[in-house]
Write an enzyme that holds these catalytic residues in place. Structure first.
Site, PDB file in Angstrom:
ATOM      1  N   ASP A  83      55.288  -6.216  24.709  1.00  0.00           N
ATOM      2  CA  ASP A  83      54.326  -7.348  24.366  1.00  0.00           C
ATOM      3  C   ASP A  83      53.696  -8.041  25.573  1.00  0.00           C
ATOM      4  O   ASP A  83      54.073  -7.839  26.506  1.00  0.00           O
ATOM      5  CB  ASP A  83      55.058  -8.337  23.362  1.00  0.00           C
ATOM      6  CG  ASP A  83      54.386  -9.601  22.824  1.00  0.00           C
ATOM      7  OD1 ASP A  83      53.172  -9.234  22.670  1.00  0.00           O
ATOM      8  OD2 ASP A  83      54.573 -10.649  22.970  1.00  0.00           O
ATOM      9  N   ASP A  85      51.778 -11.969  25.456  1.00  0.00           N
ATOM     10  CA  ASP A  85      52.400 -13.434  25.553  1.00  0.00           C
ATOM     11  C   ASP A  85      53.742 -13.612  25.285  1.00  0.00           C
ATOM     12  O   ASP A  85      54.273 -13.109  24.354  1.00  0.00           O
ATOM     13  CB  ASP A  85      51.527 -14.267  24.436  1.00  0.00           C
ATOM     14  CG  ASP A  85      50.058 -14.142  24.648  1.00  0.00           C
ATOM     15  OD1 ASP A  85      49.598 -14.392  25.549  1.00  0.00           O
ATOM     16  OD2 ASP A  85      49.425 -13.685  23.547  1.00  0.00           O
ATOM     17  N   GLY A 122      48.996 -12.658  15.897  1.00  0.00           N
ATOM     18  CA  GLY A 122      47.211 -12.785  15.852  1.00  0.00           C
ATOM     19  C   GLY A 122      46.870 -14.029  15.939  1.00  0.00           C
ATOM     20  O   GLY A 122      47.374 -15.246  15.229  1.00  0.00           O
ATOM     21  N   LYS A 145      38.633 -19.016  16.158  1.00  0.00           N
ATOM     22  CA  LYS A 145      39.069 -18.054  17.113  1.00  0.00           C
ATOM     23  C   LYS A 145      38.204 -18.074  18.377  1.00  0.00           C
ATOM     24  O   LYS A 145      38.320 -18.126  19.612  1.00  0.00           O
ATOM     25  CB  LYS A 145      38.949 -16.625  16.846  1.00  0.00           C
ATOM     26  CG  LYS A 145      40.392 -16.294  15.908  1.00  0.00           C
ATOM     27  CD  LYS A 145      40.334 -14.798  15.416  1.00  0.00           C
ATOM     28  CE  LYS A 145      40.063 -13.965  16.225  1.00  0.00           C
ATOM     29  NZ  LYS A 145      40.060 -12.454  15.835  1.00  0.00           N
ATOM     30  N   SER A 186      49.991  -5.633  21.729  1.00  0.00           N
ATOM     31  CA  SER A 186      49.879  -7.113  21.547  1.00  0.00           C
ATOM     32  C   SER A 186      49.071  -7.277  20.423  1.00  0.00           C
ATOM     33  O   SER A 186      48.262  -6.875  19.907  1.00  0.00           O
ATOM     34  CB  SER A 186      49.247  -7.946  22.645  1.00  0.00           C
ATOM     35  OG  SER A 186      48.965  -8.927  22.579  1.00  0.00           O
ATOM     36  N   SER A 187      49.480  -8.458  19.833  1.00  0.00           N
ATOM     37  CA  SER A 187      48.675  -8.852  18.441  1.00  0.00           C
ATOM     38  C   SER A 187      47.490  -9.837  18.878  1.00  0.00           C
ATOM     39  O   SER A 187      47.085 -10.233  17.862  1.00  0.00           O
ATOM     40  CB  SER A 187      49.733  -9.756  17.268  1.00  0.00           C
ATOM     41  OG  SER A 187      50.417  -8.884  16.710  1.00  0.00           O
ATOM     42  N   ALA A 188      47.186 -10.032  20.021  1.00  0.00           N
ATOM     43  CA  ALA A 188      46.234 -10.737  20.535  1.00  0.00           C
ATOM     44  C   ALA A 188      45.063  -9.962  20.731  1.00  0.00           C
ATOM     45  O   ALA A 188      45.147  -8.667  20.699  1.00  0.00           O
ATOM     46  CB  ALA A 188      46.470 -11.290  21.995  1.00  0.00           C
ATOM     47  N   ASP A 245      59.267 -11.314  22.542  1.00  0.00           N
ATOM     48  CA  ASP A 245      59.698 -12.474  22.706  1.00  0.00           C
ATOM     49  C   ASP A 245      59.409 -13.448  21.188  1.00  0.00           C
ATOM     50  O   ASP A 245      60.056 -14.286  20.858  1.00  0.00           O
ATOM     51  CB  ASP A 245      59.017 -13.465  23.529  1.00  0.00           C
ATOM     52  CG  ASP A 245      57.533 -13.875  23.232  1.00  0.00           C
ATOM     53  OD1 ASP A 245      57.133 -14.993  23.045  1.00  0.00           O
ATOM     54  OD2 ASP A 245      56.739 -12.856  22.765  1.00  0.00           O
TER      55      ASP A 245
END
Length: 301
Positions: A83, A85, A122, A145, A186-188, A245
């Protein structure tokens, strides 16, 4: 000065080592002693080096990667999915602060703690979740966003600003030294992934795959992102170990039938245990390669 060594496919230009068969990411060293330090630290990634009258050159000694060996009872590990972040990047608090500033521009008072339940899911849900809790009328997630990314990139994720956790690059290189594939999962959105990696000094070429939220409808805790990362690496899901995390991330790893090492950079160990990780460490700097290679599924210890 440029010297190309055909046996190992390595190029050295003014002290910079560029791609080889055994080190697919660019690694910079300034001189022979720098090369020697890297070679000693990661002996399976680097070829030998010598110095002639022209400067540093690659020798004919070829290093060979070995496949990692598992201890008795541990399943095979072929890849590590990081991940971003809160794992590779110390960016969770910065993200929450940027979100607070976004809501302040809308005339709504929120606290950084309000965003904790929505971390790892996200940006649309990260922001939209708090908007729902605060009963924000006419909340536009697309516009929110866009403005969030503007604030975050301008104030909190400038290139080479030291956003990465100490030990991130070391663990990545150690994993590759053991023959493991590595990916960001990542969900980003990709715009934030790119900015965070640049702010952390982590080259995208360090990773065999980068998977972000942009193309997915179902984000963590759904397993889609992790499953896509495994597919991109051509590795079965049960041979992947996730480093996370957030509760949503640990839940997503479990849903993908992957083992998961959780770090307490954002949530307490007690909180993370609710999602059932395989192992918990303080942060990425406290994760050893042996933790990854010997990881078992939750409840197997």
């Amino acid at each position: 000065m440029e010297i190309r060594h055909s046996l190992v496919g390595i190029t050295i230009l003014n002290g910079t080592i560029y791609r080889s068969n055994f080190c697919p990411m660019p690694v910079r060293v300034s001189n022979l002693s720098g090369w020697a330090r890297m070679k000693n630290k990661y002996p399976k990634l680097y070829c030998g080096a010598a110095k002639d009258g022209e400067g540093v050159i690659a020798s004919s000694e070829q290093s060979v990667k070995r496949r990692p060996e598992s201890v008795a009872g541990a399943e095979k590990v072929s890849a590590v999915l990081f991940d971003m972040d809160g794992v590779l990047c110390n960016s969770e608090e910065a993200s929450r602060q940027a979100a607070v500033e976004l809501f302040a521009e809308m005339g709504i008072e929120v606290a950084t703690e309000d965003f904790i339940p929505f971390m790892g899911t996200g940006e649309a849900n990260f922001l939209g979740g708090v908007a729902r809790v605060k009963s924000v009328k006419d909340f536009d997630p697309v516009a929110a966003k866009k403005r969030f990314f503007e604030i975050y990139l301008e104030k909190y994720a400038r290139p080479n600003s030291g956003l990465g956790y100490p030990g991130s690059l070391d663990l990545i290189l150690q994993c590759k030294n053991e023959g493991l594939k590595v990916a960001v999962a990542s969900s980003a959105d990709r715009i934030k992934v790119n900015a965070n990696l640049a702010a952390s000094g982590l080259h995208q070429s360090n990773f065999d795959a980068i998977v972000s939220a942009d193309l997915f409808e179902n984000l963590k805790p759904a397993p889609d992102i992790f499953l896509a990362a495994a597919k991109a690496l051509n590795v079965p899901p049960n041979e992947c170990v996730v480093v996370e995390d957030a509760l949503a991330g640990v839940q997503a790893a479990n849903a993908a039938k992957m083992r998961c090492i959780a770090v307490t950079t954002t949530l307490s160990e007690e909180k993370l245990l609710q999602a059932g990780p395989s192992l918990i460490r303080k942060d990425i700097g406290n994760i050893a390669v042996s933790d990854i290679l010997n990881s078992r599924r939750s409840g197997e210890y």
